[in-house]
Motif scaffolding. Structure first.
Motif, PDB file in Angstrom:
ATOM      1  N   TYR A 106      97.607  38.419  66.848  1.00  0.00           N
ATOM      2  CA  TYR A 106      97.308  37.175  66.143  1.00  0.00           C
ATOM      3  C   TYR A 106      96.732  37.504  64.774  1.00  0.00           C
ATOM      4  CZ  TYR A 106      92.260  37.708  66.621  1.00  0.00           C
ATOM      5  OH  TYR A 106      90.974  38.160  66.511  1.00  0.00           O
ATOM      6  N   ALA A 107      96.746  36.498  63.907  1.00  0.00           N
ATOM      7  CA  ALA A 107      96.075  36.582  62.608  1.00  0.00           C
ATOM      8  C   ALA A 107      95.536  35.199  62.285  1.00  0.00           C
ATOM      9  CB  ALA A 107      97.038  37.041  61.520  1.00  0.00           C
ATOM     10  N   ARG A 146      95.404  41.100  70.419  1.00  0.00           N
ATOM     11  CA  ARG A 146      94.534  41.716  69.416  1.00  0.00           C
ATOM     12  C   ARG A 146      94.898  41.227  68.019  1.00  0.00           C
ATOM     13  NH1 ARG A 146      97.709  45.116  66.955  1.00  0.00           N
ATOM     14  NH2 ARG A 146      99.465  46.008  68.043  1.00  0.00           N
ATOM     15  N   GLU A 147      93.952  41.346  67.103  1.00  0.00           N
ATOM     16  CA  GLU A 147      94.196  40.927  65.723  1.00  0.00           C
ATOM     17  C   GLU A 147      95.132  41.924  65.047  1.00  0.00           C
ATOM     18  OE1 GLU A 147      91.801  39.092  61.921  1.00  0.00           O
ATOM     19  OE2 GLU A 147      90.663  40.131  63.467  1.00  0.00           O
ATOM     20  N   ALA A 148      96.059  41.399  64.248  1.00  0.00           N
ATOM     21  CA  ALA A 148      97.021  42.233  63.525  1.00  0.00           C
ATOM     22  C   ALA A 148      96.949  41.918  62.037  1.00  0.00           C
ATOM     23  CB  ALA A 148      98.431  41.966  64.036  1.00  0.00           C
ATOM     24  N   GLU A 149      97.128  42.932  61.220  1.00  0.00           N
ATOM     25  CA  GLU A 149      97.119  42.722  59.772  1.00  0.00           C
ATOM     26  C   GLU A 149      98.475  42.266  59.268  1.00  0.00           C
ATOM     27  OE1 GLU A 149      95.312  45.783  57.459  1.00  0.00           O
ATOM     28  OE2 GLU A 149      93.745  46.115  58.944  1.00  0.00           O
ATOM     29  N   ALA A 150      99.536  42.613  59.988  1.00  0.00           N
ATOM     30  CA  ALA A 150     100.887  42.242  59.545  1.00  0.00           C
ATOM     31  C   ALA A 150     101.716  41.797  60.747  1.00  0.00           C
ATOM     32  CB  ALA A 150     101.558  43.430  58.865  1.00  0.00           C
ATOM     33  N   ASP A 151     102.609  40.869  60.519  1.00  0.00           N
ATOM     34  CA  ASP A 151     103.560  40.385  61.522  1.00  0.00           C
ATOM     35  C   ASP A 151     102.919  39.977  62.850  1.00  0.00           C
ATOM     36  OD1 ASP A 151     105.750  40.788  59.778  1.00  0.00           O
ATOM     37  OD2 ASP A 151     105.748  42.934  60.294  1.00  0.00           O
ATOM     38  N   PRO A 152     101.958  39.062  62.827  1.00  0.00           N
ATOM     39  CA  PRO A 152     101.345  38.621  64.093  1.00  0.00           C
ATOM     40  C   PRO A 152     102.297  37.729  64.877  1.00  0.00           C
ATOM     41  CG  PRO A 152     100.572  37.265  62.304  1.00  0.00           C
ATOM     42  CD  PRO A 152     101.421  38.344  61.674  1.00  0.00           C
ATOM     43  N   ALA A 194      87.947  36.648  68.699  1.00  0.00           N
ATOM     44  CA  ALA A 194      88.513  37.986  68.899  1.00  0.00           C
ATOM     45  C   ALA A 194      88.181  38.507  70.289  1.00  0.00           C
ATOM     46  CB  ALA A 194      87.995  38.948  67.827  1.00  0.00           C
ATOM     47  N   SER A 195      86.943  38.327  70.714  1.00  0.00           N
ATOM     48  CA  SER A 195      86.534  38.781  72.036  1.00  0.00           C
ATOM     49  C   SER A 195      87.309  38.059  73.139  1.00  0.00           C
ATOM     50  CB  SER A 195      85.032  38.553  72.211  1.00  0.00           C
ATOM     51  OG  SER A 195      84.622  38.921  73.501  1.00  0.00           O
ATOM     52  N   ALA A 196      87.439  36.750  72.999  1.00  0.00           N
ATOM     53  CA  ALA A 196      88.166  35.965  74.009  1.00  0.00           C
ATOM     54  C   ALA A 196      89.636  36.375  74.068  1.00  0.00           C
ATOM     55  CB  ALA A 196      88.042  34.478  73.699  1.00  0.00           C
ATOM     56  N   LEU A 197      90.245  36.593  72.918  1.00  0.00           N
ATOM     57  CA  LEU A 197      91.661  36.979  72.906  1.00  0.00           C
ATOM     58  C   LEU A 197      91.865  38.420  73.379  1.00  0.00           C
ATOM     59  CD1 LEU A 197      92.888  35.221  69.644  1.00  0.00           C
ATOM     60  CD2 LEU A 197      93.485  34.648  72.008  1.00  0.00           C
ATOM     61  N   GLU A 198      90.992  39.326  72.953  1.00  0.00           N
ATOM     62  CA  GLU A 198      91.122  40.718  73.379  1.00  0.00           C
ATOM     63  C   GLU A 198      91.008  40.845  74.885  1.00  0.00           C
ATOM     64  OE1 GLU A 198      88.340  43.031  71.073  1.00  0.00           O
ATOM     65  OE2 GLU A 198      89.452  42.632  69.214  1.00  0.00           O
ATOM     66  N   SER A 199      90.172  40.049  75.507  1.00  0.00           N
ATOM     67  CA  SER A 199      90.046  40.098  76.969  1.00  0.00           C
ATOM     68  C   SER A 199      91.315  39.596  77.650  1.00  0.00           C
ATOM     69  CB  SER A 199      88.831  39.298  77.441  1.00  0.00           C
ATOM     70  OG  SER A 199      89.064  37.907  77.307  1.00  0.00           O
ATOM     71  N   ARG A 200      92.184  38.971  76.890  1.00  0.00           N
ATOM     72  CA  ARG A 200      93.461  38.478  77.411  1.00  0.00           C
ATOM     73  C   ARG A 200      94.635  39.297  76.888  1.00  0.00           C
ATOM     74  NH1 ARG A 200      89.654  34.782  77.245  1.00  0.00           N
ATOM     75  NH2 ARG A 200      89.634  33.090  78.758  1.00  0.00           N
TER      76      ARG A 200
END
Length: 179
Positions: free
Chosen positions: A39-40, A78-84, A69-75
């Motif tokens: 995601y971004a 992860r955060e992306a810098e390009a092409d999320p 970020a914590s909620a998404l990472e647990s699922r």
């Protein structure tokens, strides 16, 4: 019928008066986030208006971004810098809110202050509301919208209180996140 109304109003009053943050969500039926891994933040779609104490407040955003970020990472996202896979943005508002309810100890709804007489109670507070939108980055379709709202007054006093309020709000929202 009256007792059901009183119970509903009291429940809303309690939720709004700092004893809890109400949250909800809606999503496209059949949506599975299993295929989304990145995601971004969609800065162009973020609406920060609503209260000068939070508009462009980097500390509020930091608390929000860390909690999301914590909620998404647990699922597994992860955060992306390009092409999320997903774009995330939020809307924020703070408004004065008034709750009115009938305090009636005989019905199980005591006055909020010890020793106060039964009768109509009026509670005024600042209600903070924020909404998270998750959009498919390729199709631009809304996939999931989560919201949280509650008494934000105490959270506006200190950074740790804001961090706690945002963390609880995001946690409540993500209880409704489909996986």
């Amino acid at each position: 019928m009256r007792s059901v109304f009183v119970m509903l109003v009291l429940a809303l009053s309690v939720a709004g008066c700092g004893l809890g943050i109400a949250a909800g969500a809606d999503y496209r039926p059949g949506t599975s986030f299993g295929g989304y891994t990145t995601y971004a933040w969609d800065d162009d779609a973020i609406r920060r208006g609503g209260d000068v104490r939070l508009e462009n407040n980097p500390f509020f955003e930091e608390h929000l971004f860390v909690a999301v970020a914590s909620a998404l990472e647990s699922r597994g996202i992860r955060e992306a810098e390009a092409d999320p896979d997903l774009l995330v943005h939020y809307h924020l508002s703070v408004e004065d809110h008034i709750e009115v309810y009938e305090a009636d100890p005989a019905s199980g709804y005591p006055p909020p202050r010890p020793g106060a007489p039964p009768g109509t109670e009026v509670v005024q507070y600042e209600e903070g509301t924020f909404i998270l939108h998750f959009v498919d980055a390729r199709t631009r379709q809304n996939l999931w919208i989560g919201w949280a709202q509650g008494d934000i007054g105490r959270a506006l006093t200190t950074s740790p209180a804001m961090e706690e309020w945002v963390g609880e709000a995001v946690e409540n929202m993500f209880e409704l996140f489909p996986m």
